[in-house]
Design an enzyme around this catalytic site. Structure first.
Site, PDB file in Angstrom:
ATOM      1  N   ASP A  55       5.681   8.376  -9.938  1.00 33.42           N
ATOM      2  CA  ASP A  55       5.811   7.361  -8.896  1.00 33.42           C
ATOM      3  C   ASP A  55       4.791   7.647  -7.799  1.00 33.42           C
ATOM      4  O   ASP A  55       4.840   8.693  -7.154  1.00 33.42           O
ATOM      5  CB  ASP A  55       7.232   7.377  -8.326  1.00 33.42           C
ATOM      6  CG  ASP A  55       7.422   6.323  -7.250  1.00 33.42           C
ATOM      7  OD1 ASP A  55       7.676   5.160  -7.602  1.00 33.42           O
ATOM      8  OD2 ASP A  55       7.305   6.661  -6.050  1.00 33.42           O
ATOM      9  N   TYR A  60       0.792   7.026   0.253  1.00 35.48           N
ATOM     10  CA  TYR A  60       0.848   8.484   0.178  1.00 35.48           C
ATOM     11  C   TYR A  60      -0.529   9.131   0.342  1.00 35.48           C
ATOM     12  O   TYR A  60      -0.629  10.331   0.546  1.00 35.48           O
ATOM     13  CB  TYR A  60       1.451   8.939  -1.153  1.00 35.48           C
ATOM     14  CG  TYR A  60       2.852   8.467  -1.410  1.00 35.48           C
ATOM     15  CD1 TYR A  60       3.661   7.939  -0.393  1.00 35.48           C
ATOM     16  CD2 TYR A  60       3.395   8.535  -2.691  1.00 35.48           C
ATOM     17  CE1 TYR A  60       4.945   7.498  -0.647  1.00 35.48           C
ATOM     18  CE2 TYR A  60       4.695   8.107  -2.949  1.00 35.48           C
ATOM     19  CZ  TYR A  60       5.447   7.573  -1.931  1.00 35.48           C
ATOM     20  OH  TYR A  60       6.726   7.144  -2.188  1.00 35.48           O
ATOM     21  N   LYS A  89       2.607   1.493  -5.500  1.00 27.26           N
ATOM     22  CA  LYS A  89       3.220   0.547  -4.565  1.00 27.26           C
ATOM     23  C   LYS A  89       2.199  -0.085  -3.626  1.00 27.26           C
ATOM     24  O   LYS A  89       1.238   0.558  -3.189  1.00 27.26           O
ATOM     25  CB  LYS A  89       4.292   1.252  -3.724  1.00 27.26           C
ATOM     26  CG  LYS A  89       5.320   2.031  -4.523  1.00 27.26           C
ATOM     27  CD  LYS A  89       6.385   2.633  -3.606  1.00 27.26           C
ATOM     28  CE  LYS A  89       7.156   3.733  -4.272  1.00 27.26           C
ATOM     29  NZ  LYS A  89       6.374   4.977  -4.391  1.00 27.26           N
ATOM     30  N   HIS A 122       6.238  -1.862  -1.446  1.00 25.39           N
ATOM     31  CA  HIS A 122       6.762  -0.604  -0.887  1.00 25.39           C
ATOM     32  C   HIS A 122       7.949  -0.833   0.045  1.00 25.39           C
ATOM     33  O   HIS A 122       8.931  -0.092  -0.006  1.00 25.39           O
ATOM     34  CB  HIS A 122       5.644   0.140  -0.158  1.00 25.39           C
ATOM     35  CG  HIS A 122       5.883   1.608  -0.038  1.00 25.39           C
ATOM     36  ND1 HIS A 122       4.889   2.538  -0.154  1.00 25.39           N
ATOM     37  CD2 HIS A 122       7.008   2.327   0.193  1.00 25.39           C
ATOM     38  CE1 HIS A 122       5.397   3.764  -0.014  1.00 25.39           C
ATOM     39  NE2 HIS A 122       6.681   3.642   0.206  1.00 25.39           N
TER      40      HIS A 122
END
Length: 318
Positions: A55, A60, A89, A122
């Protein structure tokens, strides 16, 4: 102690996607690390340990490092792309429909893959469009984009599925009420919903709705993220762990899969990575105990209220 030689098939569980585009491994590896420099080695360790579901997210800021781990493992013939399930995402600043495809393409390039198995929104909150992932005014307040609706962003994700490089789509950090609205209006129904869930936040109503519509509930923070009150210190879980010869973490993760959800755990420590995949089927009695005897209810991450990720320390039960 390791239990790998004695594992049953629970950790190999795969949950079918409702659009017929394959199945998601229930045991997943999250890639949000405090120290981004640990990303490549942690992902390689997870692959070597047996994780095949990863994931990711543009938010990030480490998709390139994840892609490097994939590249090295593909080159070494350790794993094949077709045996993996990669999720990433769309971040809040890219909700405008014209920004969705470029964001998707950029994630694919960073991850070094021609296609994504599942692309998630997200959060349901649109932030001011632009390159600043955390747009705020002079007072520190988040700048939201009131001119784009969630369904507009969803339509752009549906187009990605039509084009063939995105196998399935879904939502993250969404409430049941908002999910129901998308399911009712969507041409391509959500295949996955990623939310916080653990024995202190079982989200049974959300799970029931997801099951009724063939949606996979993907739990993040399935161990409570180490927050207070600590899920893994719960007397019910520790008691079961002693009886079955597992750790409280392994009990909580087995519970997650047996009740029909997928989960994500994140660690850069090889021992913890191994522990998190070494799960075995719990007795029926243990499953019932967790459902009936754990009364604590708490949410650790307030992202569903603001769109801003973050675990908030708690000092009380509610």
């Amino acid at each position: 102690m390791t239990y790998e030689a004695f594992h049953d098939t629970l950790r190999d569980t795969r949950l079918p996607l409702n659009n017929g585009a394959g199945a998601m491994p229930a045991v997943g590896f999250g890639t949000l690390f405090r120290d981004l420099s640990t990303t490549t080695d942690a992902v390689k360790c997870a692959l070597e340990t047996g994780f095949r579901h990863f994931d990711c997210a543009e938010r990030y800021r480490n998709e390139a490092q994840i892609g490097e781990a994939f590249r090295q493992m593909f080159a070494a013939d350790t794993v094949r792309r077709e045996d993996m399930f990669i999720t990433t995402k769309l971040w809040n600043t890219n909700h405008r429909p014209e920004r969705v495809k470029p964001a998707f393409e950029a994630s694919c390039q960073r991850l070094g893959t021609d296609y994504i198995d599942c692309y998630l929104i997200h959060t349901p909150f649109a932030f001011k469009a632009g390159d600043d992932q955390d747009p705020r005014d002079v007072f520190g307040h988040v700048l939201y984009d009131g001119e784009v609706r969630l369904i507009d962003t969803w339509r752009a994700l549906e187009s990605l599925v039509d084009e063939g490089r995105c196998k399935s789509i879904g939502l993250s950090d969404i409430t049941l009420e908002a999910l129901k609205e998308i399911v009712a209006a969507a041409r391509i129904k959500p295949a996955v919903v990623q939310i916080e869930s653990h024995p202190y936040l079982p989200e049974w109503e959300m799970l029931d709705f997801c099951k009724a519509h063939g949606i996979i509930l993907l739990a993040f923070a399935p161990l409570g993220h180490g927050m207070t009150p600590n899920v893994l210190d719960d007397a019910v879980l520790t008691g079961i762990a002693r009886r079955v010869g597992k750790t409280p973490a392994q009990v909580a993760l087995a519970w997650a899969v047996q009740r029909g959800t997928a989960f994500l755990t994140t660690s850069a420590t090889p021992g913890h990575i191994q522990e998190n995949i070494d799960i075995d089927t719990l007795p029926v009695r243990a499953m019932q105990e967790i459902k009936d005897d754990i009364a604590t209810r708490i949410r650790f991450n307030s992202v569903v209220e603001t769109g801003v990720p973050g675990f908030i320390p708690q000092t009380h039960k509610r």
